[in-house]
Design a protein around this motif. Structure first.
Motif, PDB file in Angstrom:
ATOM      1  N   VAL A   5     -11.492   4.174   6.426  1.00 27.96           N
ATOM      2  CA  VAL A   5     -11.503   2.366   6.613  1.00 27.96           C
ATOM      3  C   VAL A   5     -10.018   2.247   6.581  1.00 27.96           C
ATOM      4  O   VAL A   5      -9.425   2.667   5.567  1.00 27.96           O
ATOM      5  N   GLU A   6      -9.782   1.483   7.477  1.00 31.44           N
ATOM      6  CA  GLU A   6      -8.299   1.182   7.643  1.00 31.44           C
ATOM      7  C   GLU A   6      -7.872  -0.344   6.966  1.00 31.44           C
ATOM      8  O   GLU A   6      -8.760  -1.100   6.955  1.00 31.44           O
ATOM      9  N   SER A   7      -6.939  -0.222   6.506  1.00 30.92           N
ATOM     10  CA  SER A   7      -6.353  -1.649   6.037  1.00 30.92           C
ATOM     11  C   SER A   7      -4.627  -1.811   6.382  1.00 30.92           C
ATOM     12  O   SER A   7      -3.978  -0.722   6.506  1.00 30.92           O
ATOM     13  N   GLY A   8      -4.235  -2.962   6.296  1.00 29.66           N
ATOM     14  CA  GLY A   8      -2.908  -3.252   6.695  1.00 29.66           C
ATOM     15  C   GLY A   8      -2.545  -3.778   8.218  1.00 29.66           C
ATOM     16  O   GLY A   8      -3.813  -4.227   8.910  1.00 29.66           O
ATOM     17  N   GLY A   9      -1.393  -3.323   8.454  1.00 31.25           N
ATOM     18  CA  GLY A   9      -0.977  -3.854   9.950  1.00 31.25           C
ATOM     19  C   GLY A   9      -0.493  -5.480   9.867  1.00 31.25           C
ATOM     20  O   GLY A   9      -0.323  -5.809   8.904  1.00 31.25           O
ATOM     21  N   GLY A  10      -0.805  -6.117  10.935  1.00 33.89           N
ATOM     22  CA  GLY A  10      -0.482  -7.486  11.082  1.00 33.89           C
ATOM     23  C   GLY A  10       0.836  -7.559  12.107  1.00 33.89           C
ATOM     24  O   GLY A  10       1.075  -6.730  12.982  1.00 33.89           O
ATOM     25  N   SER A  11       1.664  -8.648  11.942  1.00 34.68           N
ATOM     26  CA  SER A  11       2.718  -8.989  12.601  1.00 34.68           C
ATOM     27  C   SER A  11       4.204  -9.024  11.871  1.00 34.68           C
ATOM     28  O   SER A  11       4.092  -8.977  10.760  1.00 34.68           O
ATOM     29  N   THR A  17       9.102  -4.186   8.935  1.00 35.22           N
ATOM     30  CA  THR A  17       8.462  -3.170   8.002  1.00 35.22           C
ATOM     31  C   THR A  17       7.189  -3.621   7.989  1.00 35.22           C
ATOM     32  O   THR A  17       6.760  -4.761   7.894  1.00 35.22           O
ATOM     33  N   LEU A  18       6.073  -2.868   8.341  1.00 31.32           N
ATOM     34  CA  LEU A  18       4.748  -2.672   8.111  1.00 31.32           C
ATOM     35  C   LEU A  18       4.184  -1.514   7.266  1.00 31.32           C
ATOM     36  O   LEU A  18       4.608  -0.480   7.700  1.00 31.32           O
ATOM     37  N   SER A  19       2.930  -1.676   6.762  1.00 32.53           N
ATOM     38  CA  SER A  19       2.443  -0.310   6.163  1.00 32.53           C
ATOM     39  C   SER A  19       0.868  -0.476   6.564  1.00 32.53           C
ATOM     40  O   SER A  19       0.329  -1.513   6.624  1.00 32.53           O
ATOM     41  N   LEU A  20       0.308   0.779   6.642  1.00 36.70           N
ATOM     42  CA  LEU A  20      -1.214   0.909   7.046  1.00 36.70           C
ATOM     43  C   LEU A  20      -1.734   1.758   6.083  1.00 36.70           C
ATOM     44  O   LEU A  20      -1.007   2.834   5.569  1.00 36.70           O
ATOM     45  N   SER A  21      -3.011   1.729   5.652  1.00 34.15           N
ATOM     46  CA  SER A  21      -3.505   2.723   4.919  1.00 34.15           C
ATOM     47  C   SER A  21      -4.849   3.164   5.301  1.00 34.15           C
ATOM     48  O   SER A  21      -5.522   2.025   5.862  1.00 34.15           O
ATOM     49  N   CYS A  22      -5.344   4.282   5.048  1.00 32.14           N
ATOM     50  CA  CYS A  22      -6.726   4.840   5.545  1.00 32.14           C
ATOM     51  C   CYS A  22      -7.344   5.365   4.422  1.00 32.14           C
ATOM     52  O   CYS A  22      -6.928   6.340   4.134  1.00 32.14           O
ATOM     53  N   THR A  23      -8.618   4.656   4.154  1.00 30.60           N
ATOM     54  CA  THR A  23      -9.484   5.348   2.807  1.00 30.60           C
ATOM     55  C   THR A  23     -10.415   6.080   3.334  1.00 30.60           C
ATOM     56  O   THR A  23     -11.295   5.778   4.214  1.00 30.60           O
ATOM     57  N   GLN A  72       0.208  10.471   1.464  1.00 30.98           N
ATOM     58  CA  GLN A  72      -1.147  10.523   0.959  1.00 30.98           C
ATOM     59  C   GLN A  72      -1.156  10.569  -0.422  1.00 30.98           C
ATOM     60  O   GLN A  72      -0.163  10.939  -1.105  1.00 30.98           O
ATOM     61  N   ASP A  73      -2.171   9.974  -0.876  1.00 34.58           N
ATOM     62  CA  ASP A  73      -2.461  10.123  -2.257  1.00 34.58           C
ATOM     63  C   ASP A  73      -4.003  10.799  -2.387  1.00 34.58           C
ATOM     64  O   ASP A  73      -4.981  10.137  -2.283  1.00 34.58           O
ATOM     65  N   SER A  74      -4.071  12.129  -2.892  1.00 33.12           N
ATOM     66  CA  SER A  74      -5.222  12.837  -2.611  1.00 33.12           C
ATOM     67  C   SER A  74      -6.194  12.372  -3.869  1.00 33.12           C
ATOM     68  O   SER A  74      -7.707  12.385  -3.723  1.00 33.12           O
ATOM     69  N   THR A  78      -6.636   8.632   0.080  1.00 31.09           N
ATOM     70  CA  THR A  78      -6.210   7.747   1.041  1.00 31.09           C
ATOM     71  C   THR A  78      -5.013   8.204   1.487  1.00 31.09           C
ATOM     72  O   THR A  78      -4.106   8.990   0.831  1.00 31.09           O
ATOM     73  N   PHE A  79      -4.695   8.003   2.839  1.00 29.92           N
ATOM     74  CA  PHE A  79      -3.315   8.222   3.333  1.00 29.92           C
ATOM     75  C   PHE A  79      -2.736   6.967   4.141  1.00 29.92           C
ATOM     76  O   PHE A  79      -3.540   5.943   4.272  1.00 29.92           O
ATOM     77  N   TYR A  80      -1.303   7.033   4.477  1.00 27.91           N
ATOM     78  CA  TYR A  80      -0.660   5.889   4.668  1.00 27.91           C
ATOM     79  C   TYR A  80       0.260   5.944   5.906  1.00 27.91           C
ATOM     80  O   TYR A  80       0.773   7.277   6.141  1.00 27.91           O
TER      81      TYR A  80
END
Length: 125
Positions: A5-11, A17-23, A72-74, A78-80
């Motif tokens: 499941v991703e989150s983040g992104g946008g404009s 800068t922008l950041s994304l995460s994936c759990t 990542q955060d084990s 989640t990774f970023y």
């Protein structure tokens, strides 16, 4: 069942800068290759960055080296993807992906069996 499941992104504006995460749920990512891919309209999906949490080895696409950072955060499974110095050509749909249990990253798209739903990144001038 494994889910990403991703989150983040946008404009953002160019230079921003922008950041994304994936759990990841349903399995551990420690011994897997986890990565980010992107696809711009009319273009093929390309590898952006990859990481094996066990050992911390990373790899980056040439177009993002020095600007993007995968981490990542084990504990959170989640990774970023931290994206700095953004350029308009960074715009596209970004997907997180996992290649379970490989222990190293083969950044060809076909190596990854699990994918997130995608999140849009738009960089304006």
């Amino acid at each position: 069942q494994v889910h990403l499941v991703e989150s983040g992104g946008g404009s953002a504006q160019a230079g921003g800068t922008l950041s994304l995460s994936c759990t990841v749920s349903g399995t551990t990512i420690v011994t897997s290759c986890v990565g980010w891919f992107r696809q711009a309209p009319g273009k093929e999906r390309e590898a952006v960055a990859g990481l094996v949490p066990l050992g911390g080895h990373t790899s980056y696409g040439d177009s993002v080296k020095g600007r993007f950072t995968i981490s990542q955060d084990s504990a959170k499974n989640t990774f970023y993807l931290q994206m700095d110095s953004l350029k308009p050509e960074d715009s596209g749909m970004y997907y997180c992906a996992a290649d379970l249990g490989r222990g190293y990253c083969d950044m060809r798209e076909g190596s990854f069996g699990l994918w997130g739903q995608g999140t849009q990144v738009t960089v304006s001038t």
